[in-house]
Design an enzyme around this catalytic site. Structure first.
Site, PDB file in Angstrom:
ATOM      1  CG  MET A  92      -0.753   9.857-146.577  1.00  0.00           C
ATOM      2  SD  MET A  92      -0.724   8.098-146.153  1.00  0.00           S
ATOM      3  CE  MET A  92       0.056   7.446-147.627  1.00  0.00           C
ATOM      4  CG  HIS A 111       0.095  -0.567-141.751  1.00  0.00           C
ATOM      5  ND1 HIS A 111       0.608   0.315-142.671  1.00  0.00           N
ATOM      6  CD2 HIS A 111       0.314  -1.800-142.264  1.00  0.00           C
ATOM      7  CE1 HIS A 111       1.119  -0.356-143.686  1.00  0.00           C
ATOM      8  NE2 HIS A 111       0.957  -1.642-143.464  1.00  0.00           N
ATOM      9  CD  GLU A 176      -7.918   0.865-141.933  1.00  0.00           C
ATOM     10  OE1 GLU A 176      -7.733   2.064-141.661  1.00  0.00           O
ATOM     11  OE2 GLU A 176      -7.619   0.385-143.038  1.00  0.00           O
TER      12      GLU A 176
HETATM   13  C1  GRF Z   1      -6.417   3.943-143.736  1.00  0.00           C
HETATM   14  O1  GRF Z   1      -6.528   2.803-144.550  1.00  0.00           O
HETATM   15  C2  GRF Z   1      -5.294   3.777-142.760  1.00  0.00           C
HETATM   16  O2  GRF Z   1      -5.112   2.467-142.339  1.00  0.00           O
HETATM   17  C3  GRF Z   1      -4.103   4.237-143.555  1.00  0.00           C
HETATM   18  O3  GRF Z   1      -4.575   5.310-144.327  1.00  0.00           O
HETATM   19  C4  GRF Z   1      -5.975   5.161-144.535  1.00  0.00           C
HETATM   20  C5  GRF Z   1      -6.622   6.411-144.038  1.00  0.00           C
HETATM   21  O4  GRF Z   1      -7.995   6.431-144.330  1.00  0.00           O
HETATM   22  N1  GRF Z   1      -3.005   4.572-142.675  1.00  0.00           N
HETATM   23  P1  GRF Z   1      -8.915   7.523-143.659  1.00  0.00           P
HETATM   24  O5  GRF Z   1      -8.340   8.878-144.025  1.00  0.00           O
HETATM   25  O6  GRF Z   1      -8.916   7.292-142.191  1.00  0.00           O
HETATM   26  O7  GRF Z   1     -10.272   7.315-144.275  1.00  0.00           O
END
Ligand code: GRF
Length: 221
Positions: A92, A111, A176
């Site tokens: 982040m 993303h 994802e």
């Molecule tokens: C995911 O939704 C990703 O797309 C975004 O942040 C979130 C991270 O989740 N960039 P995690 O830490 O991988 O569970």
């Protein structure tokens, strides 16, 4: 086979990290996870990575005067571990052009939206507010502009009548977990090339369904 020494950068729970670590356990996977690095020393993902036997490090952004000072420390850690490639997975912090220039073509991000729609935060809330019927996720190369850069893989999911941000987000997150290991495999194996803003040469027919709208319960098998 030389396996690309990859670092996963996280700030939180690290569920995408888990999937990348699991995929890279396969001996034929073209990348190895050599480090998990966080800007938050208390990120829950760090403990999970450590338990999985992966080297972990934290560089706390809060103790640095500016972004570039923070990034120079990150860079030293990455060089110490002889890292060749970066996967941002819920990391982040925005990077400066200096840091991106060190890693251009060697850094992926995931993303939780179908880019170029819904750059930035709160993507699931915004998709619901707009009433879109299809939502999803994107793995892309990182460039200095936030949530831009050549797209390696996308997966789409339906938006259902009863959805709230949590249920929709969970449906997206499941995808994802499918496309991030796929994208890392494609890039690390050299199967793809970048031409302008397009990533070409990637998708076998068996992978192509991952870029088409997928019904609920679609599997990765
Ligand atoms: C995911 O939704 C990703 O797309 C975004 O942040 C979130 C991270 O989740 N960039 P995690 O830490 O991988 O569970």
């Amino acid at each position: 086979m030389t396996r690309l020494r990859t670092a996963i950068l996280i700030s939180g729970r690290g569920s995408n990290m888990d999937e990348l670590i699991a995929a890279a356990r396969a001996p034929e996977f073209p990348a190895q996870i050599a480090l998990v690095l966080s800007n938050r020393p208390d990120a829950p993902g760090l403990a999970k990575a450590k338990a999985a036997g992966i080297a972990v490090a934290a560089v706390d952004h809060k103790i640095y005067a500016g972004r570039e000072e923070f990034e120079r420390s990150l860079q030293i850690v990455l060089e110490t571990y002889r890292i060749d490639f970066l996967c941002l997975a819920g990391f982040m912090r925005l990077f400066t052009p200096w840091f991106i220039s060190q890693w251009r073509g060697r850094i992926l991000n995931i993303h939780p939206a179908l880019l170029p729609a819904y750059r930035g935060l709160h993507t699931h809330e915004r998709a619901l507010a707009d009433g879109v019927k299809i939502h999803g996720c994107t793995v892309h190369f990182v460039v200095p502009e936030m949530d831009e850069g050549p797209i390696v893989a996308q997966a789409a999911v339906p938006v259902l009548d009863g959805d709230d941000a949590e249920t929709l987000g969970a449906r997206v997150l499941a995808q994802e977990h499918v496309i991030y290991p796929l994208a890392l495999r494609l890039v690390a194996s050299g199967a793809v090339r970048v031409e302008g803003n397009r990533v070409l040469g990637a998708l076998a027919e068996s992978d192509a369904r991952l870029v088409a709208p997928a019904g609920d319960g679609v599997t990765n098998g």
